[in-house]
Design a protein around this motif. Sequence first.
Motif, PDB file in Angstrom:
ATOM      1  N   ARG A 114      80.991  39.106  68.670  1.00 50.64           N
ATOM      2  CA  ARG A 114      81.434  40.493  68.832  1.00 50.64           C
ATOM      3  C   ARG A 114      80.309  41.524  68.623  1.00 50.64           C
ATOM      4  O   ARG A 114      80.125  42.405  69.469  1.00 50.64           O
ATOM      5  N   LEU A 156      78.076  41.525  71.620  1.00 48.19           N
ATOM      6  CA  LEU A 156      78.767  42.094  72.784  1.00 48.19           C
ATOM      7  C   LEU A 156      78.758  43.624  72.690  1.00 48.19           C
ATOM      8  O   LEU A 156      78.454  44.320  73.665  1.00 48.19           O
ATOM      9  N   MET A 157      79.037  44.158  71.478  1.00 47.17           N
ATOM     10  CA  MET A 157      79.046  45.615  71.287  1.00 47.17           C
ATOM     11  C   MET A 157      77.649  46.192  71.527  1.00 47.17           C
ATOM     12  O   MET A 157      77.500  47.286  72.058  1.00 47.17           O
ATOM     13  N   ALA A 187      76.717  47.311  74.998  1.00 47.90           N
ATOM     14  CA  ALA A 187      77.185  48.618  75.461  1.00 47.90           C
ATOM     15  C   ALA A 187      76.099  49.687  75.328  1.00 47.90           C
ATOM     16  O   ALA A 187      76.134  50.708  76.015  1.00 47.90           O
ATOM     17  N   GLN A 220      84.227  39.973  78.820  1.00 47.66           N
ATOM     18  CA  GLN A 220      83.948  41.274  79.435  1.00 47.66           C
ATOM     19  C   GLN A 220      84.318  42.394  78.465  1.00 47.66           C
ATOM     20  O   GLN A 220      85.384  42.370  77.848  1.00 47.66           O
ATOM     21  N   LEU A 221      83.421  43.387  78.370  1.00 45.38           N
ATOM     22  CA  LEU A 221      83.623  44.527  77.464  1.00 45.38           C
ATOM     23  C   LEU A 221      83.741  45.809  78.260  1.00 45.38           C
ATOM     24  O   LEU A 221      82.920  46.081  79.143  1.00 45.38           O
ATOM     25  N   PRO A 225      87.125  49.834  71.963  1.00 44.54           N
ATOM     26  CA  PRO A 225      86.545  48.873  72.905  1.00 44.54           C
ATOM     27  C   PRO A 225      87.563  47.789  73.219  1.00 44.54           C
ATOM     28  O   PRO A 225      88.339  47.399  72.342  1.00 44.54           O
ATOM     29  N   VAL A 274      87.996  43.911  74.922  1.00 52.49           N
ATOM     30  CA  VAL A 274      87.293  42.693  75.346  1.00 52.49           C
ATOM     31  C   VAL A 274      88.315  41.708  75.886  1.00 52.49           C
ATOM     32  O   VAL A 274      89.356  41.497  75.270  1.00 52.49           O
TER      33      VAL A 274
END
Length: 353
Positions: free
Chosen positions: A57, A60-61, A64, A99-100, A164, A166
């Motif tokens: 996580r 993934l963040m 962005a 996918q985010l 967000p 996901v």
Amino acid sequence: MNTALKVARTDADERRAYYERIKPLHLTPLWESLHALVPREPQTPCVPAIWHYDEIRPLLMESADLITAEEAVRRVLVLENPAIPGRSSITQSIYAGLQLIMPGEVAPSHRHVQSALRFIVDGKGAYTTVGGERTTMHPGDFIITPSWAWHDHGNEGIEGVTEPVVWLDGLDIPMLRFFDAGFAENDDSKVQHVARPEGHSLARFGHNMVPVRHDHASSTSPIFNYPYARSREALAQLQKQEAPDAWLGHKLRYINPLTGGSPMPTIATQLQLLPAGFAGQSHRATDGTVYSVVEGRGTARIGNERFAFGPRDTFVVPSWAPLALEATDECVLFSFSDRPVQQAMGILRERFD
Ligand code: GTQ
């Protein structure tokens, strides 16, 4: 030297020389590879693996900050099977990625021959629009994008909450690549015109009823969001009403209501509940399968390895690997595979030991 050995060596040299001579003509001797081409049982190069969401996580963040959803088109971290890196595949036939989409972002409209599923993992209030109908995402919802359907994603929040979102993408990308049958195009507008009210597909097809003048079946389900609340409720009822299967617990497959088959022609999807303390027996199947953990903690024994899993983790079970599932607390698992393709070919094999 013993004569037989000498003869064997000469044979081997002669053969090697022969292989070299036929090589420029793009010919190879089958007898050297027959055993590998036609194995006694599946010999997948794929290995079992788990992706722990808590670990992924933050990374993934971070993505962005590197790129917007719009520039990326789809901002996804692909889950690659560790044994076949560089192929964007989690099994030989299936692609998976996380996918985010951040609040306010848009992933622009496009369409492709590849079929896609979205399984919502974290956050709510994003939407996807498929063929002119929008659906709002909640954790555990199973959403499909049929082959060649226009789709764009966004995140406007819901009930004053913007966060967000996901989801796990599952696509048949490797199958399309195998067949060299992929086409894709971008839409003229970033965001599709919404032509129908939210929930229209579910109202028409999601209640074991079908509008009388529109019941011609197609290979992809006319329902494109199978809400978690409803699937979860079915499992909760079953758990009260019957004993769990010794291998699978309580396991239901999602269907195309018009055919009874899988929601998409290339990918089958299931949701299963394992009661707390469940210790499932070992089983195997030729469809390598991806699991997404919705609720609970447990262990997946895959071959000789043990993988402890918790909420939002993803793990993959390769073709023909024995799998035994154990639940510490009550678990709910979503899973998908290429099963309908193998069934259409008449090659699916399963064994419940
Ligand atoms: O959302 O359309 O993970 O086209 C890979 C390819 C998602 C999508 C992926 C795609 C999409």
